[in-house]
Design an enzyme around this catalytic site. Structure first.
Site, mmCIF file in Angstrom:
data_model
loop_
_atom_site.group_PDB
_atom_site.id
_atom_site.type_symbol
_atom_site.label_atom_id
_atom_site.label_comp_id
_atom_site.label_asym_id
_atom_site.label_seq_id
_atom_site.Cartn_x
_atom_site.Cartn_y
_atom_site.Cartn_z
ATOM 1 N N SER A 40 0.798 -1.233 0.000
ATOM 2 C CA SER A 40 0.000 0.000 0.000
ATOM 3 C C SER A 40 0.830 1.283 0.000
ATOM 4 O O SER A 40 0.315 2.348 -0.339
ATOM 5 C CB SER A 40 -0.964 0.023 1.186
ATOM 6 N N LYS A 79 0.709 4.360 6.685
ATOM 7 C CA LYS A 79 0.081 5.241 5.692
ATOM 8 C C LYS A 79 0.666 6.640 5.842
ATOM 9 O O LYS A 79 1.353 6.968 6.797
ATOM 10 C CB LYS A 79 -1.439 5.323 5.893
#
Length: 181
Positions: A40, A79
């Site tokens: 990700s 993230k």
């Protein structure tokens, strides 16, 4: 064993326990290593990269953080912070707008270049994704750099400040990419 040898041994034992105690305190409250799992955050971080987290640092926009996954008790996610408390977030034509100001996301250039799609981030407003028109106090809006393969705030909403494990400050593996990300 003579008296001076006993004193020397005791000194070494005390030093060992003080060192173990200091490492425990540093790891528990200041810094912690972790391993990146998944794609990700590619190409910024690849699966298996190892990083050091600062557990005390202030969180700023575009910092990379590790937090307890809101949809899994066993996992942590890494993230990038896009929205801080009070921010209004939107995307239009692959451009990030924070409080109406356009931001260039240079860390996405490689993904944009390698994509066959016209854009890698769909158009949206914060309200469409979360039901709120701005990031609430004590929360953050986060997204992965690999926008097409990231499960992030677009899917599970805001991240609580108290769920943040730490801010990424150093990559130490692979050694060829050692340094500040």
């Amino acid at each position: 064993m003579n008296h001076s040898a006993k004193k020397e041994l005791l000194s070494w034992i005390k030093s060992f326990f003080v060192a173990v105690f200091l490492v425990f305190i540093c790891r528990q409250f200041l810094f912690s290593p972790t391993t990146v799992l998944g794609a990700s955050m590619s190409p910024t971080f690849e699966n298996g990269n190892k990083v050091i987290l600062n557990k005390q640092g202030k969180i700023d926009r575009f910092d990379m953080i590790v937090f307890h996954a809101p949809d899994s008790k066993e996992n942590n996610y890494i993230k990038r912070v896009i929205g801080l408390p009070g921010d209004k977030i939107s995307f239009k034509d692959d451009v990030l707008y924070v409080n109406g100001q356009a931001y260039k996301e240079s860390y996405l250039e490689e993904n944009k270049k390698n994509s066959t799609l016209a854009k890698i981030t769909e158009d949206f407003t914060l309200e469409e994704k979360t039901g709120d028109n701005k990031v609430p106090e004590g929360y953050y809006f986060v997204m992965g750099d690999n926008r097409l393969k990231s499960k992030d705030s677009r899917d599970f909403g805001f991240i609580r400040k108290k769920s943040i494990v730490g801010k990424v400050v150093l990559r130490f593996y692979p050694l060829s990419e050692f340094g500040s990300p």
